[in-house]
Every structure is written in C-alpha cells, then in structure tokens.
Design a protein around this motif. Structure first.
Motif, mmCIF file in Angstrom:
data_model
loop_
_atom_site.group_PDB
_atom_site.id
_atom_site.type_symbol
_atom_site.label_atom_id
_atom_site.label_comp_id
_atom_site.label_asym_id
_atom_site.label_seq_id
_atom_site.Cartn_x
_atom_site.Cartn_y
_atom_site.Cartn_z
ATOM 1 N N ALA A 1 57.704 64.037 58.146
ATOM 2 C CA ALA A 1 58.072 65.446 58.300
ATOM 3 C C ALA A 1 57.525 66.276 57.143
ATOM 4 C CB ALA A 1 59.589 65.584 58.376
ATOM 5 N N ALA A 2 57.607 65.758 55.941
ATOM 6 C CA ALA A 2 57.087 66.487 54.782
ATOM 7 C C ALA A 2 55.564 66.527 54.796
ATOM 8 C CB ALA A 2 57.584 65.842 53.497
ATOM 9 N N SER A 3 54.933 65.449 55.217
ATOM 10 C CA SER A 3 53.477 65.390 55.243
ATOM 11 C C SER A 3 52.885 66.344 56.275
ATOM 12 C CB SER A 3 53.006 63.970 55.537
ATOM 13 O OG SER A 3 53.432 63.091 54.527
ATOM 14 N N SER A 4 53.639 66.628 57.327
ATOM 15 C CA SER A 4 53.106 67.511 58.366
ATOM 16 C C SER A 4 52.855 68.924 57.843
ATOM 17 C CB SER A 4 54.040 67.550 59.572
ATOM 18 O OG SER A 4 55.253 68.180 59.225
ATOM 19 N N TYR A 5 53.449 69.269 56.712
ATOM 20 C CA TYR A 5 53.211 70.576 56.096
ATOM 21 C C TYR A 5 51.726 70.745 55.762
ATOM 22 C CZ TYR A 5 53.114 74.187 52.502
ATOM 23 O OH TYR A 5 52.806 75.290 51.764
ATOM 24 N N PHE A 6 51.064 69.663 55.386
ATOM 25 C CA PHE A 6 49.675 69.728 54.943
ATOM 26 C C PHE A 6 48.673 69.615 56.089
ATOM 27 C CE2 PHE A 6 52.135 68.076 51.384
ATOM 28 C CZ PHE A 6 51.814 69.026 50.426
ATOM 29 N N THR A 7 49.134 69.349 57.305
ATOM 30 C CA THR A 7 48.234 69.132 58.433
ATOM 31 C C THR A 7 47.329 70.328 58.703
ATOM 32 O OG1 THR A 7 49.823 67.641 59.439
ATOM 33 C CG2 THR A 7 48.134 68.518 60.877
ATOM 34 N N SER A 8 47.904 71.528 58.718
ATOM 35 C CA SER A 8 47.084 72.697 59.054
ATOM 36 C C SER A 8 46.003 72.956 58.011
ATOM 37 C CB SER A 8 47.961 73.933 59.208
ATOM 38 O OG SER A 8 48.651 74.194 58.006
ATOM 39 N N SER A 9 46.303 72.710 56.737
ATOM 40 C CA SER A 9 45.286 72.956 55.708
ATOM 41 C C SER A 9 44.220 71.854 55.696
ATOM 42 C CB SER A 9 45.927 73.090 54.332
ATOM 43 O OG SER A 9 46.626 71.929 53.985
ATOM 44 N N LEU A 10 44.597 70.637 56.063
ATOM 45 C CA LEU A 10 43.616 69.543 56.074
ATOM 46 C C LEU A 10 42.649 69.643 57.246
ATOM 47 C CD1 LEU A 10 45.819 66.484 55.097
ATOM 48 C CD2 LEU A 10 44.061 67.586 53.720
ATOM 49 N N PHE A 11 43.113 70.191 58.355
ATOM 50 C CA PHE A 11 42.277 70.258 59.544
ATOM 51 C C PHE A 11 41.775 71.662 59.827
ATOM 52 C CE2 PHE A 11 44.922 66.476 60.124
ATOM 53 C CZ PHE A 11 43.917 65.542 60.259
ATOM 54 N N SER A 12 41.793 72.518 58.820
ATOM 55 C CA SER A 12 41.252 73.866 58.996
ATOM 56 C C SER A 12 39.725 73.817 58.901
ATOM 57 C CB SER A 12 41.823 74.818 57.945
ATOM 58 O OG SER A 12 41.402 74.441 56.662
ATOM 59 N N GLU A 13 39.113 74.957 59.049
ATOM 60 C CA GLU A 13 37.649 75.034 59.106
ATOM 61 C C GLU A 13 36.982 74.633 57.789
ATOM 62 O OE1 GLU A 13 34.242 78.377 60.059
ATOM 63 O OE2 GLU A 13 36.310 78.761 60.610
ATOM 64 N N LYS A 14 37.526 75.066 56.668
ATOM 65 C CA LYS A 14 36.893 74.795 55.367
ATOM 66 C C LYS A 14 36.791 73.290 55.056
ATOM 67 C CE LYS A 14 37.029 76.203 50.539
ATOM 68 N NZ LYS A 14 37.708 77.036 49.545
ATOM 69 N N PRO A 15 37.884 72.501 55.151
ATOM 70 C CA PRO A 15 37.730 71.071 54.894
ATOM 71 C C PRO A 15 36.783 70.379 55.869
ATOM 72 C CG PRO A 15 40.027 71.671 54.783
ATOM 73 C CD PRO A 15 39.278 72.858 55.303
ATOM 74 N N GLN A 16 36.763 70.838 57.124
ATOM 75 C CA GLN A 16 35.844 70.244 58.093
ATOM 76 C C GLN A 16 34.389 70.498 57.710
ATOM 77 O OE1 GLN A 16 36.976 71.632 61.971
ATOM 78 N NE2 GLN A 16 38.711 70.238 62.077
ATOM 79 N N LYS A 17 34.099 71.683 57.191
ATOM 80 C CA LYS A 17 32.738 71.976 56.733
ATOM 81 C C LYS A 17 32.367 71.112 55.536
ATOM 82 C CE LYS A 17 32.264 76.709 58.354
ATOM 83 N NZ LYS A 17 32.050 78.102 57.973
ATOM 84 N N ILE A 18 33.309 70.889 54.634
ATOM 85 C CA ILE A 18 33.050 70.041 53.464
ATOM 86 C C ILE A 18 32.763 68.616 53.895
ATOM 87 C CG2 ILE A 18 34.110 69.035 51.392
ATOM 88 C CD1 ILE A 18 35.610 71.730 51.081
ATOM 89 N N VAL A 19 33.560 68.094 54.824
ATOM 90 C CA VAL A 19 33.335 66.732 55.333
ATOM 91 C C VAL A 19 31.985 66.630 56.015
ATOM 92 C CG1 VAL A 19 34.141 65.037 57.032
ATOM 93 C CG2 VAL A 19 35.777 66.160 55.513
ATOM 94 N N HIS A 20 31.643 67.633 56.811
ATOM 95 C CA HIS A 20 30.344 67.633 57.493
ATOM 96 C C HIS A 20 29.206 67.643 56.475
ATOM 97 C CE1 HIS A 20 27.397 68.315 60.588
ATOM 98 N NE2 HIS A 20 26.944 69.382 59.943
#
Length: 84
Positions: free
Chosen positions: A59-78
């Motif tokens: 439940a606490a970890s789900s707080y970070f889900t939206s920031s981890l899967f937003s556009e900026k981290p996806q671009k960094i991973v790519h």
C-alpha cells in the motif's frame, strides 16, 4: 484492501483498511501515523513474504507507482537501453 491518503511528497494523512483480518493491519498504521512517517519509510521496510504485513508495504509502495511509470522515467530507460 488498504487505501492510503497522502500529501505531496508522501506525508501520510490517513488510511482506510477493509477486509479479512484487518485487526492485524491496524497497529502498524497507527504507529506510522503517530510517528508522522512518510511513505518512503514504509516502502523500504522488509516484511516476511506472503504475510499480511506485505500488504502494508504494498500500500505504501503504490504511492510511487505514478512517478515511476510517468513519461520522464520511461524516456530515461529508453535512452539508457539505447546506450547498450
């Protein structure tokens, strides 16, 4: 089911817990609220696998889900995968 209400930057304001054996999940949340902990402290907690306390951490970890899967981290991973 656990629903956590947070402020910006992860300060926990409250939570709601519904379901089977919720009495075991209430004490950790009371502790978190009285100590004014943030979601990041709970997300780093190590809980025994396949236990009710694992739901507490999830439940606490789900707080970070939206920031981890937003556009900026996806671009960094790519970009990093492009580097090889």
């Amino acid at each position: 089911m656990i629903k956590v209400i947070t402020k910006y930057k992860g300060k926990i304001l409250g939570c709601g817990i519904v379901g089977w054996q919720v009495g075991e999940l209430i004490p950790p949340w009371v502790f978190v609220l009285t100590e004014a902990m943030k979601t990041s402290y709970i997300a780093l907690m190590i809980a025994p696998h396949s236990s009710l306390s694992q739901k507490f951490k999830r439940a606490a970890s789900s707080y970070f889900t939206s920031s981890l899967f937003s556009e900026k981290p996806q671009k960094i991973v790519h970009f990093l995968s492009w580097l090889g």
